[in-house]
Design a protein around this motif. Sequence first.
Motif, mmCIF file in Angstrom:
data_model
loop_
_atom_site.group_PDB
_atom_site.id
_atom_site.type_symbol
_atom_site.label_atom_id
_atom_site.label_comp_id
_atom_site.label_asym_id
_atom_site.label_seq_id
_atom_site.Cartn_x
_atom_site.Cartn_y
_atom_site.Cartn_z
ATOM 1 N N HIS A 107 13.393 -43.870 42.431
ATOM 2 C CA HIS A 107 14.369 -43.382 41.554
ATOM 3 C C HIS A 107 14.034 -43.668 40.104
ATOM 4 O O HIS A 107 14.321 -44.428 39.374
ATOM 5 C CB HIS A 107 15.764 -43.875 41.858
ATOM 6 C CG HIS A 107 16.070 -43.512 43.392
ATOM 7 N ND1 HIS A 107 15.782 -44.563 44.194
ATOM 8 C CD2 HIS A 107 16.473 -42.607 43.837
ATOM 9 C CE1 HIS A 107 16.253 -44.130 45.584
ATOM 10 N NE2 HIS A 107 16.488 -42.757 45.168
ATOM 11 N N LEU A 167 22.570 -45.713 47.958
ATOM 12 C CA LEU A 167 22.720 -44.511 47.488
ATOM 13 C C LEU A 167 24.135 -43.711 48.069
ATOM 14 O O LEU A 167 24.053 -42.459 48.355
ATOM 15 C CB LEU A 167 21.343 -43.658 47.957
ATOM 16 C CG LEU A 167 20.312 -44.208 47.323
ATOM 17 C CD1 LEU A 167 19.168 -43.509 48.076
ATOM 18 C CD2 LEU A 167 20.003 -44.200 45.898
ATOM 19 N N HIS A 210 10.240 -44.197 48.418
ATOM 20 C CA HIS A 210 11.410 -43.604 48.020
ATOM 21 C C HIS A 210 11.854 -44.249 46.702
ATOM 22 O O HIS A 210 12.352 -45.300 46.676
ATOM 23 C CB HIS A 210 12.409 -43.690 48.956
ATOM 24 C CG HIS A 210 13.807 -43.136 48.756
ATOM 25 N ND1 HIS A 210 14.641 -42.819 49.828
ATOM 26 C CD2 HIS A 210 14.321 -42.276 47.728
ATOM 27 C CE1 HIS A 210 15.937 -42.555 49.238
ATOM 28 N NE2 HIS A 210 15.638 -41.844 47.951
ATOM 29 N N HIS A 269 15.663 -38.369 43.049
ATOM 30 C CA HIS A 269 15.040 -38.841 44.074
ATOM 31 C C HIS A 269 13.533 -38.649 44.333
ATOM 32 O O HIS A 269 13.223 -37.120 44.212
ATOM 33 C CB HIS A 269 15.743 -38.577 45.598
ATOM 34 C CG HIS A 269 17.194 -39.081 45.575
ATOM 35 N ND1 HIS A 269 17.994 -40.110 45.896
ATOM 36 C CD2 HIS A 269 18.392 -38.165 44.791
ATOM 37 C CE1 HIS A 269 19.037 -40.094 45.616
ATOM 38 N NE2 HIS A 269 19.436 -39.123 45.026
ATOM 39 N N HIS A 288 15.716 -34.608 53.914
ATOM 40 C CA HIS A 288 16.210 -35.849 53.442
ATOM 41 C C HIS A 288 17.734 -35.910 54.024
ATOM 42 O O HIS A 288 18.614 -35.094 53.601
ATOM 43 C CB HIS A 288 16.529 -35.770 51.803
ATOM 44 C CG HIS A 288 17.078 -37.143 51.336
ATOM 45 N ND1 HIS A 288 17.157 -37.496 50.135
ATOM 46 C CD2 HIS A 288 17.539 -38.315 51.977
ATOM 47 C CE1 HIS A 288 17.756 -38.577 49.842
ATOM 48 N NE2 HIS A 288 18.042 -38.973 50.955
#
Length: 470
Positions: free
Chosen positions: A277, A382, A275, A263, A399
Motif C-alpha cells: 500500500h 483492510l 500486496h 492497493h 481481488h
Amino acid sequence: MRRTSRALLVVFAVGAAMLAGAAPALAHGGVVGEDLHVAASLGDRELTVIVRRVGPVPGPLRVDVVNHAGSPGGTLRIRAAAFGAVPAGDEVGLRLADGGGLAGVTLHVDRVGAWELALDDGRETARIPFVVPADVTPAWQWVMSGGYTAAGALLLAALGAAAFGRRTWPPLVLGGGAATAVVVATTAALLSQGMPEGTEIDPVTGRPPATTVPDGAARPHVNLLADAALVAGQRSPIDLRLVDGATGRPVDDLVVHHNALVHLVVLGPGGQFAHLHPARLGPGELRVWFRPSSGGEHRVYAELERRGAGTGPGGVQLVQTTLSAAGPALAETTPAGLGDRDLAGGTSVRVEASRLVAGEPSVLAAEWSEDGRPVRDLQQWLGMAGHLITVGPDATVGHVHAMPPAAVTGSAAAPDETVASGGPRIEFVYTFPTPGRHRLWFQVERDYEVVTVPVEVDVAAAAPRAEAGS
Ligand SMILES: [Cu+2]
C-alpha cells in the motif's frame, strides 16, 4: 396525587429512552459516521493508520497506528494540517512497539473541510488526506433536543409540585406542558432523518455534496508511471506517479477504498507475490519500498478509486505497468494445490474449493488451525476477514474479499483490525473468467502479521452451450 406522579414518571421514562436513541452522526474521511482506516507501507514499516471519527470542531482528533509484525519499532512524527494551511506547530511523537501492536496520539482539529495527516519516519513523510465534516445540526435537531430538555425540566417541576405542593392544578399543568414538549420533540425526530451515517461528504466543505454524481459515472483513466532501480535481494524505493489520462495532470482525487488509497500487487518472475500500500508523498506521487527476490520483469498492478466515480463497476480502476530488476533470475517455484499444509509456527491451513469451472461462481475456503485446534483470533485486514488475489493464465487479476460471517452481515459494528475474533474458516466466492491454471494467494492477519498462502488450481472450461435451433 400518587397517580399523577406515576403518570409523569412514565412520560419522563419514554422521553429519556427516545433521547438516548438519538445519537449525532458525525465523522470524517469522506464518509459520515465511520473511522477512516488507511493501510500505508511507509519505509520499512507496514502500517494501518486509523483516524477516529471526530466530534464538533475545534476539538480533539484521535489517531491510532497499527504497526504490523516484522515492522521495526521507533518513533513517527505525526501532525495534522488543514489543506493549504501553514502547518501548525503541534507535531506529536508516536512510539511504535517492535513486533507489531497498536499505539495512538491525540491531535487537534479546528476547522471543517479537507485535512492532511503527515507521518514522518525520519526519511519520508506520508500524507494521508482526510475530511473533518461539518457539525451539520439541522433545525429539527435543535427542536428535538430543546423539546426533550424542556420536557425534562417541566417533569421535574411537576414531580416537585406533586410531592410538596398543596394544590392539584400546578403538577397537572406542568405535566401537560412536558407531554406537549415530548410530542413536539418526537415529531421533529421522526419527521427528519438528518444526515444519515454512511453519507459521502465533500472534502472541501465537509458537507454533503451539492450535486450528486450518478453511480458508475466514469472518471478519466489513470496512467500509472513507475520508476525504480530494483536489484534482486535489495530493498529500494518504487516511485509511482498517477497521471490523469485526459489532462496529464497529477491525480490527487483518490478516495480510500478497502482501507487504502492504492492497493499494489507486484508479481515477480520467481513466483514472488507482494500486496503493498504505497504511501502518498504528495499530489499524484506515491512511494513504496520493495525487495525483489529475483531479477527479471515484474508485473505491477495498482487498484484505485477516484472521487466522484460512484460505487458502480466504473468506480474502481485497475492499472498496470512493468518494472525490471537487475540480478539473476530465480527458477519459478510452483505453489501447492488444494488441501492441507503446515505453515511456520505450528499453524496449519486447509484450502478447499467447490467445482472450479470458468464462468461459474466457485466457493473457495481457507480453514486455519494451530496444533490441531481451530484458530479463532484472526484480525480484520483492510476491513475484511480475508483477502484473495487471483491471477489467471491471461494475466487477469482478481481481488476478492471474504464473505462476512453470518453474525456480522449488515452490521455496522463489525470488528476492526484491533479485534482478534475471526476464523477459523474464511470463505470467498469468485467466478473465474477463464479456464486454465490460476494462481491464488489467500491473505489473513493474525497477531498483527499478514499471512499469505499461495495456491495453484486448475479451472475447467465451461461445457459448450447447446447450439440454438439444433
Ligand atoms: Cu490492498
